[in-house]
Write a protein that holds these residues in place. Structure first.
Motif, mmCIF file in Angstrom:
data_model
loop_
_atom_site.group_PDB
_atom_site.id
_atom_site.type_symbol
_atom_site.label_atom_id
_atom_site.label_comp_id
_atom_site.label_asym_id
_atom_site.label_seq_id
_atom_site.Cartn_x
_atom_site.Cartn_y
_atom_site.Cartn_z
ATOM 1 N N ASN A 31 74.546 105.661 106.481
ATOM 2 C CA ASN A 31 74.120 104.441 106.255
ATOM 3 C C ASN A 31 72.899 104.119 105.859
ATOM 4 O OD1 ASN A 31 76.708 103.387 107.149
ATOM 5 N ND2 ASN A 31 75.804 102.490 109.101
ATOM 6 N N SER A 182 69.212 94.542 111.457
ATOM 7 C CA SER A 182 70.383 95.173 111.989
ATOM 8 C C SER A 182 70.478 94.596 113.357
ATOM 9 C CB SER A 182 70.566 96.598 111.821
ATOM 10 O OG SER A 182 71.762 97.077 112.467
ATOM 11 N N LYS A 188 72.558 96.164 116.788
ATOM 12 C CA LYS A 188 73.135 97.499 116.658
ATOM 13 C C LYS A 188 71.806 98.170 115.602
ATOM 14 C CE LYS A 188 78.000 96.944 116.304
ATOM 15 N NZ LYS A 188 79.269 97.308 115.197
ATOM 16 N N CYS A 191 72.461 102.995 111.687
ATOM 17 C CA CYS A 191 73.241 103.908 111.782
ATOM 18 C C CYS A 191 74.627 103.783 112.690
ATOM 19 C CB CYS A 191 72.618 105.427 112.260
ATOM 20 S SG CYS A 191 71.442 105.977 111.314
ATOM 21 N N GLU A 192 74.749 102.839 113.019
ATOM 22 C CA GLU A 192 75.890 102.335 114.023
ATOM 23 C C GLU A 192 76.658 101.240 113.326
ATOM 24 O OE1 GLU A 192 74.029 101.136 117.696
ATOM 25 O OE2 GLU A 192 73.830 103.077 118.347
ATOM 26 N N LEU A 193 76.404 100.896 112.031
ATOM 27 C CA LEU A 193 77.084 99.644 111.403
ATOM 28 C C LEU A 193 78.233 100.148 110.588
ATOM 29 C CD1 LEU A 193 74.022 97.743 109.915
ATOM 30 C CD2 LEU A 193 75.208 97.234 112.163
ATOM 31 N N GLN A 194 79.284 99.167 110.876
ATOM 32 C CA GLN A 194 80.363 99.297 110.095
ATOM 33 C C GLN A 194 80.193 99.132 108.596
ATOM 34 O OE1 GLN A 194 83.134 100.946 111.372
ATOM 35 N NE2 GLN A 194 81.837 101.147 113.132
ATOM 36 N N PRO A 195 81.259 99.325 107.617
ATOM 37 C CA PRO A 195 80.835 99.015 106.063
ATOM 38 C C PRO A 195 80.894 97.731 105.866
ATOM 39 C CG PRO A 195 82.735 100.922 106.419
ATOM 40 C CD PRO A 195 82.044 100.470 107.823
ATOM 41 N N ALA A 196 81.723 96.840 106.422
ATOM 42 C CA ALA A 196 81.508 95.373 106.241
ATOM 43 C C ALA A 196 79.970 94.888 106.607
ATOM 44 C CB ALA A 196 82.697 94.737 106.991
ATOM 45 N N GLU A 197 79.509 95.338 107.781
ATOM 46 C CA GLU A 197 78.270 95.016 108.310
ATOM 47 C C GLU A 197 77.152 95.536 107.292
ATOM 48 O OE1 GLU A 197 79.235 94.817 112.954
ATOM 49 O OE2 GLU A 197 78.746 96.783 111.958
#
Length: 233
Positions: A31, A182, A188, A191-197
């Motif tokens: 990320n 973030s 979060k 490095c913990e985020l999802q693609p949409a986030e």
């Protein structure tokens, strides 16, 4: 003796694990890389920092293999350590004269380097390593964006390593902002985020470094006076 032996082995294993974790944590996650990666459509080039004026502008045109006049242009700048940083510039063309300019913008902060590599950032004389913390503390705060881009300007005599260190440190400063955003938006780490986030995070603040070779760099301010010695009782 056996107890001491096992204790010694345990201590060695503990420090090995801690060192491994430290080394792992120092590497950027996917990320973090995506926040600053250049698209496949951008050309990655090196530049000659010692050129100036028309020669500097024309050398970029030659490496990008296109003539730029008035349009805002992005490219990947390859540093000495092979790191690639996305930068942008605008070339003003008047009567055949090429001048790199970022234009004066309200929400832009300037990093100005003199011939010795000393830096004025937002017209404050600060160490290069402190730039990232200045960005973290001043660009954004609790929903308010005070700045959204930086511009970098140097003299032809400015050491190359100082220029590139400033560019890298600015990127590090943006990463600190992204971490704050973030936590604010998703509670979060980046490095913990999802693609949409991640997409939403990028839309909050774009990473923008502009090259500026138009204006004369002012001399750094004199150092602050040394306060008189205090007497403690």
């Amino acid at each position: 003796m056996k107890v001491q032996k096992y204790c010694f082995i345990g201590i060695c294993v503990f420090f090995f694990i801690k060192c491994s974790q430290k080394e792992t944590n120092s590497n950027p996650c996917a990320n973090e890389i995506s926040l600053f990666s250049t698209s496949d459509t951008l050309k990655n080039i090196t530049i000659d920092y010692q050129l100036k004026g028309k020669n500097f502008a024309n050398s970029i045109d030659e490496k990008l293999e296109k003539l730029v006049c008035g349009a805002l242009t992005n490219f990947g700048l390859i540093l000495e350590n092979q790191e690639v940083i996305k930068v942008q510039y605008r070339k003003k063309c008047q009567d055949g004269i090429g001048m790199i300019s970022c234009y004066k913008e309200q929400f832009s902060i300037k990093a100005l380097l003199n011939e010795k590599g000393s830096v004025l950032f937002a017209y404050e004389s600060i160490p290069i390593d402190s730039i990232k913390y200045w960005i973290r503390d001043n660009f954004w705060d609790d929903g308010t964006y005070y700045y959204d881009k930086t511009s970098v300007q140097w003299e032809t005599e400015t050491p190359k390593d100082s220029i590139e260190k400033v560019l890298s440190t600015i990127k590090d400063g943006y990463l600190l902002i992204y971490e704050k955003l973030s936590q604010k938006l998703f509670a979060k780490k980046v490095c913990e985020l999802q693609p949409a986030e991640m997409q939403q995070l990028k839309e909050q603040l774009s990473f923008t470094i502009q090259l500026n070779m138009e204006y004369k760099i002012p001399p750094p301010p004199p150092p602050p006076p040394i306060p008189a010695a205090s007497v403690y009782k």
